[in-house]
Design a protein around this motif. Structure first.
Motif, mmCIF file in Angstrom:
data_model
loop_
_atom_site.group_PDB
_atom_site.id
_atom_site.type_symbol
_atom_site.label_atom_id
_atom_site.label_comp_id
_atom_site.label_asym_id
_atom_site.label_seq_id
_atom_site.Cartn_x
_atom_site.Cartn_y
_atom_site.Cartn_z
ATOM 1 N N SER A 32 0.921 -1.092 0.044
ATOM 2 C CA SER A 32 0.082 -0.017 0.372
ATOM 3 C C SER A 32 0.467 1.093 0.175
ATOM 4 C CB SER A 32 -1.064 0.077 1.112
ATOM 5 O OG SER A 32 -0.122 0.015 2.994
ATOM 6 N N SER A 33 2.312 1.170 0.477
ATOM 7 C CA SER A 33 2.649 2.667 0.240
ATOM 8 C C SER A 33 4.071 2.636 -1.277
ATOM 9 C CB SER A 33 3.940 2.051 0.960
ATOM 10 O OG SER A 33 5.073 0.894 0.695
ATOM 11 N N ALA A 34 3.249 1.180 -1.987
ATOM 12 C CA ALA A 34 4.406 2.316 -3.490
ATOM 13 C C ALA A 34 3.441 3.306 -4.365
ATOM 14 C CB ALA A 34 3.465 0.893 -4.434
ATOM 15 N N GLN A 35 4.071 3.783 -4.879
ATOM 16 C CA GLN A 35 3.787 5.357 -5.788
ATOM 17 C C GLN A 35 2.700 4.579 -6.756
ATOM 18 O OE1 GLN A 35 6.403 8.994 -4.880
ATOM 19 N NE2 GLN A 35 6.565 8.280 -3.405
ATOM 20 N N THR A 36 2.177 4.786 -7.182
ATOM 21 C CA THR A 36 1.759 4.549 -8.684
ATOM 22 C C THR A 36 1.039 5.419 -9.419
ATOM 23 O OG1 THR A 36 -0.580 4.081 -7.781
ATOM 24 C CG2 THR A 36 0.807 2.034 -7.280
ATOM 25 N N GLY A 37 1.232 4.896 -11.261
ATOM 26 C CA GLY A 37 0.051 5.885 -11.516
ATOM 27 C C GLY A 37 -0.312 4.636 -12.528
ATOM 28 N N TYR A 38 -1.665 5.224 -13.199
ATOM 29 C CA TYR A 38 -2.461 4.704 -14.085
ATOM 30 C C TYR A 38 -2.455 5.702 -15.664
ATOM 31 C CZ TYR A 38 -3.229 1.988 -9.923
ATOM 32 O OH TYR A 38 -2.502 1.490 -8.281
ATOM 33 N N LEU A 95 -1.973 -0.257 -14.699
ATOM 34 C CA LEU A 95 -0.376 0.475 -13.719
ATOM 35 C C LEU A 95 0.255 0.836 -14.699
ATOM 36 C CD1 LEU A 95 0.700 1.119 -11.229
ATOM 37 C CD2 LEU A 95 1.012 -1.120 -10.832
ATOM 38 N N LYS A 96 1.110 1.727 -14.904
ATOM 39 C CA LYS A 96 2.210 2.358 -15.835
ATOM 40 C C LYS A 96 3.162 2.763 -15.074
ATOM 41 C CE LYS A 96 2.454 3.525 -20.121
ATOM 42 N NZ LYS A 96 2.387 2.721 -21.192
ATOM 43 N N THR A 97 3.298 3.269 -13.908
ATOM 44 C CA THR A 97 4.334 3.353 -13.689
ATOM 45 C C THR A 97 4.152 2.967 -12.278
ATOM 46 O OG1 THR A 97 3.580 5.766 -12.884
ATOM 47 C CG2 THR A 97 5.063 5.436 -14.541
ATOM 48 N N LEU A 98 5.448 2.895 -11.233
ATOM 49 C CA LEU A 98 5.274 2.613 -9.884
ATOM 50 C C LEU A 98 6.661 2.756 -9.783
ATOM 51 C CD1 LEU A 98 4.480 0.259 -7.978
ATOM 52 C CD2 LEU A 98 5.246 -1.357 -8.692
ATOM 53 N N TRP A 117 13.257 0.718 -6.372
ATOM 54 C CA TRP A 117 12.242 0.513 -7.730
ATOM 55 C C TRP A 117 11.798 0.737 -8.542
ATOM 56 C CZ3 TRP A 117 15.569 -3.141 -10.610
ATOM 57 C CH2 TRP A 117 16.206 -4.088 -9.485
ATOM 58 N N GLN A 118 12.625 1.610 -9.461
ATOM 59 C CA GLN A 118 11.690 2.718 -10.743
ATOM 60 C C GLN A 118 10.954 1.532 -11.819
ATOM 61 O OE1 GLN A 118 10.554 5.623 -9.637
ATOM 62 N NE2 GLN A 118 11.551 5.532 -7.751
ATOM 63 N N GLU A 125 23.208 2.198 -11.772
ATOM 64 C CA GLU A 125 22.140 2.046 -11.938
ATOM 65 C C GLU A 125 21.940 0.563 -12.444
ATOM 66 O OE1 GLU A 125 19.486 5.931 -13.199
ATOM 67 O OE2 GLU A 125 19.796 4.534 -14.698
ATOM 68 N N ASN A 126 21.156 -0.357 -11.595
ATOM 69 C CA ASN A 126 20.928 -1.500 -12.386
ATOM 70 C C ASN A 126 19.741 -1.793 -13.235
ATOM 71 O OD1 ASN A 126 20.030 -4.415 -12.344
ATOM 72 N ND2 ASN A 126 19.530 -4.265 -10.164
ATOM 73 N N HIS A 127 19.188 -2.336 -14.106
ATOM 74 C CA HIS A 127 18.355 -1.582 -15.194
ATOM 75 C C HIS A 127 17.711 -4.203 -15.072
ATOM 76 C CE1 HIS A 127 18.253 1.658 -17.291
ATOM 77 N NE2 HIS A 127 19.854 2.122 -16.395
ATOM 78 N N VAL A 128 16.435 -3.922 -14.935
ATOM 79 C CA VAL A 128 15.818 -4.993 -15.206
ATOM 80 C C VAL A 128 15.152 -5.529 -16.009
ATOM 81 C CG1 VAL A 128 14.809 -7.023 -13.943
ATOM 82 C CG2 VAL A 128 17.252 -6.278 -12.414
ATOM 83 N N THR A 129 15.401 -5.856 -17.435
ATOM 84 C CA THR A 129 13.963 -6.214 -18.139
ATOM 85 C C THR A 129 13.613 -8.005 -18.235
ATOM 86 O OG1 THR A 129 14.642 -4.683 -19.377
ATOM 87 C CG2 THR A 129 13.251 -4.669 -20.307
#
Length: 206
Positions: free
Chosen positions: A145-151, A157-160, A165-166, A191-195
């Motif tokens: 519930s503490s996550a910052q989200t964009g839709y 869910l589009k961004t988190l 982690w971003q 930076e660590n990028h994971v796809t």
């Protein structure tokens, strides 16, 4: 008796054909993976709340290394099995977990054990990946519930921003669940990028 994600008479992920690899400067290739079977059965009295199988490719890019692997992942509640092929030369690898215990096995490392899959994968390959968060993220929802989200306009869910982690989510057309996740973690030296690309999936009704 093993717990499996089934479609009568038996569920099998279809052949996995990658048109192109994740954009990490890696060459394209084709791979066939089957959904792994959980070796430890779910307790008979436990209600199934989370159930899915996915397969695709994961890529990791850090200041020190680049790497990629094909994967197949089966999850039933807190029980899971993940098969990896091509992870930094350690060969066929399986990570399997039950509550409180996670094991990793490959021909190169033998059997390793830890409390979390993240710890095991980093120990075996040097990769830092948010596997525990991904259980929720690949279902298109935050893990806490503490996550910052964009839709987006379809309320997907589009961004988190969660933990350190971003995350950016991509979808195929009007599909409700994400097809690709790009995860970025800030490190002291870069930076660590994971796809994570999801090529095939089977989700039980939530």
């Amino acid at each position: 008796m093993s717990v499996q994600i089934l479609q009568s008479p038996a569920f099998r992920l279809s052949a996995l054909v990658l048109a192109s690899c994740i954009s990490l400067g890696l060459s394209g290739c084709q791979k066939t993976l089957k959904a792994p079977t959980l070796s430890t059965p779910l307790p008979s009295q436990e209600v199934i709340k989370t159930q899915f199988s996915i397969a695709g490719k994961i890529g990791v890019r850090t200041p020190q290394q680049n790497g990629s692997a094909f994967y197949a992942w089966t999850q039933v509640n807190d029980y899971f099995a993940i098969d990896l092929t091509g992870a930094l030369g350690i060969g066929q690898t399986r990570i399997e977990g039950i509550p409180g215990k996670v094991t990793l096995n490959s021909a190169k490392t033998g059997t390793l054990q830890a409390a979390t899959p993240e710890e095991l994968l980093q120990q075996a390959t040097g990769w830092q990946t948010p596997i525990s968060y991904l259980v929720s993220w690949i279902q298109g929802k935050p893990a806490s519930s503490s996550a910052q989200t964009g839709y987006d306009e379809q309320h997907r869910l589009k961004t988190l921003a969660e933990g350190d982690w971003q995350v950016q989510f991509s979808y195929d057309n009007l599909e409700a669940l994400p097809q690709k996740l790009l995860m970025v973690q800030t490190l002291p030296d870069g930076e660590n990028h994971v796809t994570l690309t999801i090529q095939t999936r089977e989700d039980a009704a939530q």
